[in-house]
Design a protein around this motif. Structure first.
Motif, short mmCIF file in Angstrom:
data_model
loop_
_atom_site.label_atom_id
_atom_site.label_comp_id
_atom_site.label_asym_id
_atom_site.label_seq_id
_atom_site.Cartn_x
_atom_site.Cartn_y
_atom_site.Cartn_z
N ASN A 267 0.24 -0.92 0.11
CA ASN A 267 -0.20 0.47 -0.34
C ASN A 267 1.07 1.47 -0.31
OD1 ASN A 267 -2.30 -1.17 -0.19
ND2 ASN A 267 -2.90 -1.17 2.26
N ALA A 268 2.07 1.05 0.67
CA ALA A 268 3.00 2.24 0.50
C ALA A 268 3.34 2.80 -0.96
CB ALA A 268 4.03 1.95 1.64
N LYS A 269 3.81 1.91 -1.80
CA LYS A 269 3.69 1.71 -2.80
C LYS A 269 2.57 2.28 -4.37
CE LYS A 269 8.87 -0.05 -2.92
NZ LYS A 269 9.25 -0.99 -3.42
N ASN A 270 1.57 1.60 -3.23
CA ASN A 270 -0.14 1.47 -4.12
C ASN A 270 0.33 1.17 -5.45
OD1 ASN A 270 -1.91 3.46 -3.41
ND2 ASN A 270 -1.72 4.81 -5.60
N THR A 271 0.53 -0.51 -5.23
CA THR A 271 1.24 -1.32 -5.71
C THR A 271 0.41 -2.86 -5.59
OG1 THR A 271 3.33 0.01 -7.16
CG2 THR A 271 2.88 -1.98 -8.08
N VAL A 272 0.57 -3.47 -6.35
CA VAL A 272 -0.59 -4.40 -6.48
C VAL A 272 0.25 -6.34 -7.20
CG1 VAL A 272 -2.08 -6.44 -6.18
CG2 VAL A 272 -2.34 -4.32 -5.25
N TYR A 273 0.82 -7.23 -6.60
CA TYR A 273 1.79 -7.85 -7.73
C TYR A 273 1.36 -9.55 -8.01
CZ TYR A 273 5.60 -4.64 -5.28
OH TYR A 273 6.02 -2.88 -5.97
N LEU A 274 1.51 -9.77 -9.05
CA LEU A 274 1.29 -11.33 -8.35
C LEU A 274 2.05 -12.43 -9.27
CD1 LEU A 274 -1.14 -13.15 -8.70
CD2 LEU A 274 -1.45 -12.79 -11.43
N GLN A 275 2.60 -12.32 -8.26
CA GLN A 275 4.41 -13.48 -8.36
C GLN A 275 4.13 -15.06 -8.81
OE1 GLN A 275 7.39 -13.03 -7.83
NE2 GLN A 275 7.72 -15.20 -9.54
N MET A 276 4.09 -15.49 -10.60
CA MET A 276 3.75 -16.31 -11.34
C MET A 276 4.86 -17.53 -11.11
SD MET A 276 1.44 -14.92 -14.16
CE MET A 276 2.59 -13.69 -15.06
N ASN A 277 4.92 -18.46 -10.85
CA ASN A 277 6.26 -19.30 -10.83
C ASN A 277 5.66 -20.86 -11.63
OD1 ASN A 277 7.76 -17.32 -9.24
ND2 ASN A 277 6.84 -18.97 -7.10
N SER A 278 6.33 -21.23 -11.71
CA SER A 278 5.84 -22.87 -12.59
C SER A 278 5.20 -22.64 -13.55
CB SER A 278 5.91 -23.73 -11.68
OG SER A 278 6.41 -24.06 -10.67
N LEU A 279 4.87 -22.13 -14.78
CA LEU A 279 4.66 -20.66 -15.52
C LEU A 279 4.11 -22.18 -16.52
CD1 LEU A 279 5.39 -17.62 -16.34
CD2 LEU A 279 3.19 -18.26 -15.36
N LYS A 280 2.81 -22.62 -17.76
CA LYS A 280 2.37 -23.43 -17.68
C LYS A 280 2.19 -22.54 -19.44
CE LYS A 280 0.80 -26.76 -14.47
NZ LYS A 280 -0.33 -27.99 -13.91
N PRO A 281 1.83 -23.46 -20.74
CA PRO A 281 1.84 -22.89 -21.54
C PRO A 281 -0.13 -22.51 -21.06
CG PRO A 281 2.74 -24.32 -21.25
CD PRO A 281 2.96 -24.74 -20.47
#
Length: 124
Positions: free
Chosen positions: A74-88
């Motif tokens: 919230n301090a950076k006004n940012t939301v993240y989505l960490q995506m691992n083991s990506l698939k097609p």
């Protein structure tokens, strides 16, 4: 009004990781529930993950549970989505969305504000 801008997409091989960011302007995000959705060509926009405005409760679709992690700064006004083991099958345009005081909404019509999307392509 809330303006949302996604970034971090790209072309990666299966098994790789990406971190998407959703930067907000116009309002502070702390009061907004946030969601990530994705849309593949010819398919409807589908829920990926959500995080609540208060306490940071999270929710994931079954297809990404255990591989993706949503978080917010919230301090950076940012939301993240960490995506691992990506698939097609993770390929698509990823959108972030916001609604004031939303709690883990899983359908697009529960959100008021949307970013322009960022493309994620996972090759096999």
């Amino acid at each position: 009004q809330v303006q949302l801008v996604e970034s971090g997409g790209g072309l990666v091989q299966a098994g790789a990781s990406l971190r998407l960011s959703c930067a907000a302007s116009g309002r502070t995000l702390s009061r907004y529930g946030m969601g990530w959705f994705r849309q593949a060509p010819g398919k409807e926009r589908e829920f990926v993950s959500a995080i609540s405005s208060t306490y940071g409760f999270t929710s994931y679709s079954d297809s990404v549970k255990g591989r993706f992690t949503i978080s917010r700064d919230n301090a950076k006004n940012t939301v993240y989505l960490q995506m691992n083991s990506l698939k097609p099958e993770d390929t698509g345009v990823y959108y972030c969305a916001a609604k004031m005081f939303q709690v883990l909404g899983k359908t697009p019509n529960e959100y008021d504000y949307w970013g322009q999307g960022t493309q994620v392509t996972v090759s096999s």
